[in-house]
Design a protein around this motif. Sequence first.
Motif, PDB file in Angstrom:
ATOM      1  N   ALA A 274       0.840  -1.204   0.000  1.00 18.78           N
ATOM      2  CA  ALA A 274       0.000   0.000   0.000  1.00 18.78           C
ATOM      3  C   ALA A 274       0.873   1.252   0.000  1.00 18.78           C
ATOM      4  CB  ALA A 274      -0.950  -0.013   1.199  1.00 18.78           C
ATOM      5  N   THR A 279      -3.547  -0.415  -4.425  1.00 22.14           N
ATOM      6  CA  THR A 279      -4.823  -0.463  -3.701  1.00 22.14           C
ATOM      7  C   THR A 279      -5.487  -1.801  -4.000  1.00 22.14           C
ATOM      8  OG1 THR A 279      -5.833   0.729  -5.540  1.00 22.14           O
ATOM      9  CG2 THR A 279      -5.291   2.032  -3.598  1.00 22.14           C
ATOM     10  N   ALA A 338      -6.480   1.912   3.077  1.00 25.83           N
ATOM     11  CA  ALA A 338      -6.569   0.817   2.096  1.00 25.83           C
ATOM     12  C   ALA A 338      -6.845  -0.499   2.815  1.00 25.83           C
ATOM     13  CB  ALA A 338      -5.276   0.716   1.286  1.00 25.83           C
ATOM     14  N   ALA A 551      -8.090   7.157  -3.879  1.00 26.44           N
ATOM     15  CA  ALA A 551      -6.934   7.298  -2.992  1.00 26.44           C
ATOM     16  C   ALA A 551      -6.821   8.786  -2.723  1.00 26.44           C
ATOM     17  CB  ALA A 551      -5.678   6.776  -3.688  1.00 26.44           C
TER      18      ALA A 551
END
Length: 562
Positions: A274, A279, A338, A551
């Motif tokens: 991550a 992701t 995540a 994100a």
Amino acid sequence: MTHLELRRKFLEFWKQAPRNHVEIPGSSLVPQNDPSVLFTTAGMHPLVPYLLGQPHPEGKRLVDVQKCLRTDDINEVGDAIHHTFFEMLGNWSLGDYFKEDAIKWSYEFLIKVLRLDPKRLYVACFAGDADASRDDFSAKVWESLGIPKDRIKFLGKKDNWWGPAGETGPCGPDTEMHYVLANGELSEIWNNVFMEYNKTADGKFEKLAQQNVDTGMGLERTLAVVNGLDDDYLTELWQPAIKKIGELSGKKYEENLKPFRIIADHVRAAVFAAADGVTPSNKQQGYTLRRLIRRSVVQAKQLGFDPVRLSEIAITFIKIMVPVYPELSSHQQEILAAIAEEIQRFQKTLDKGLGLVGKIDPFDLYQTYGFPIEITEEIYKEKKLAFGKKSFEEKLRSHQELSRTAAAGMFAGGLADHSEQVTKYHTATHLLQAALRQVLGDHVRQEGSNLTAERLRFDFSHPAKLTADEIAKVEKLVNDWIDKDLPQKKETMTYQEAISSRAMAFFKERYPEKVTVYSFGNVSREICGGPHVEHTKVLGRFKIIKEEAVAAGIRRLYAQLS
Ligand code: SER
């Protein structure tokens, strides 16, 4: 010895005269220019072009610490010495020193610097075959250092040959160093590969123009060994996590070795994947991350604690590793988000799937509900149902075959197929990007896209959630352009000309020298492989149906045509 000391000792040793290596930074876990592998699996991986002969800007002697991720022995994780994510201490000679110096210096580092016991050192050399001869030379060097013949083994390709990292590339016979642990078992701590061969696409081994040395020493194993431990998880790299798992589960490590180790290993690997921008998803690196997190969830449940608390374990790794990898602290939020989101998604799947176990085919549970096979097997056992592993495996194989074929046929622009509907969505994506830039600003750039016959998905850089007003404006612009029936124009030019003529490029892609540029009226101009509609009117009505975050700084839109 702490992990920080071990790193420093290794780097200093190779930098000192007469070795004179230059320290280079390690690379990302996600290879930058190599679509043939998902993750960096060895220290040599980012150095392949230089092992093949290209001059390295820092010279012929290099040293570094490289983050690696390997999933091929994920099933071995749970013992004392296997990990998915690990760090490799490595030094290289790019056509400079060869076997004799490499082995003598390795020995000096192990015995003089790390003060390991020479009597507990075993080595292995290449036994020879049709492709390369037996490595008596290396064995002689080991003997000259005092390693008796009965601690020198000769082994074949399966054990004593390393590489290439992918299908083709630099490789060669190696000599491995194994150390006897307190419990009497052998642990491989270091590998010197004498990379003087190149494996070609037709499976042949040809001699390279230069003789290279590629060494890799497992940081986790070596740290255990120098501290007299026979279990990597007893070192400071893992102990905070192991203690945390004990606290959360109320169980003892010694009585639950396997689940404790799997959780610790997988959470740590998830943190580093991550941190390098992966992701969780159903594809490629994202799928590996998803599996790592889901497998830890399963283990957490079996140990009897709430999987949501896995993020507390993640934090222990961030803390211990942050002095080496400061990005763990600057990306802490994204990393934890995540992991937390994937845990939530998976728990929903589990709740839905649990009621279906025994009612529908185990393969459908796996395929449609993402249900881990371990759990299905477990519940079948509890319910005393016949699981049919063979049939499951057959279905899995033919499914994998199908997805490989689909992936091979996938169009470079993110298209699933070339049907008329998908072509329309592709054109709509260009208009959407142009509209987003007009409404939100020039910072908007495509970060990814995915098209089906039912909808388009578009990821782009933008720091905030879109307001209802912004969404309405974007929709209106796209629909106005559709109504104007803008004509498509297709031109071929060099990449430089395209950029100078203000064409948008998707910078995540490497472009060939000549590119195609598609324009629609004077609203959109992009480097793209196509195909596209001739006139925009055929797109009909454009509607944004969903907006979300992917994100930090990246938004995702879903839109439909009707
Ligand atoms: N490439 C070898 C390995 O991964 C040595 O660095 O073991």
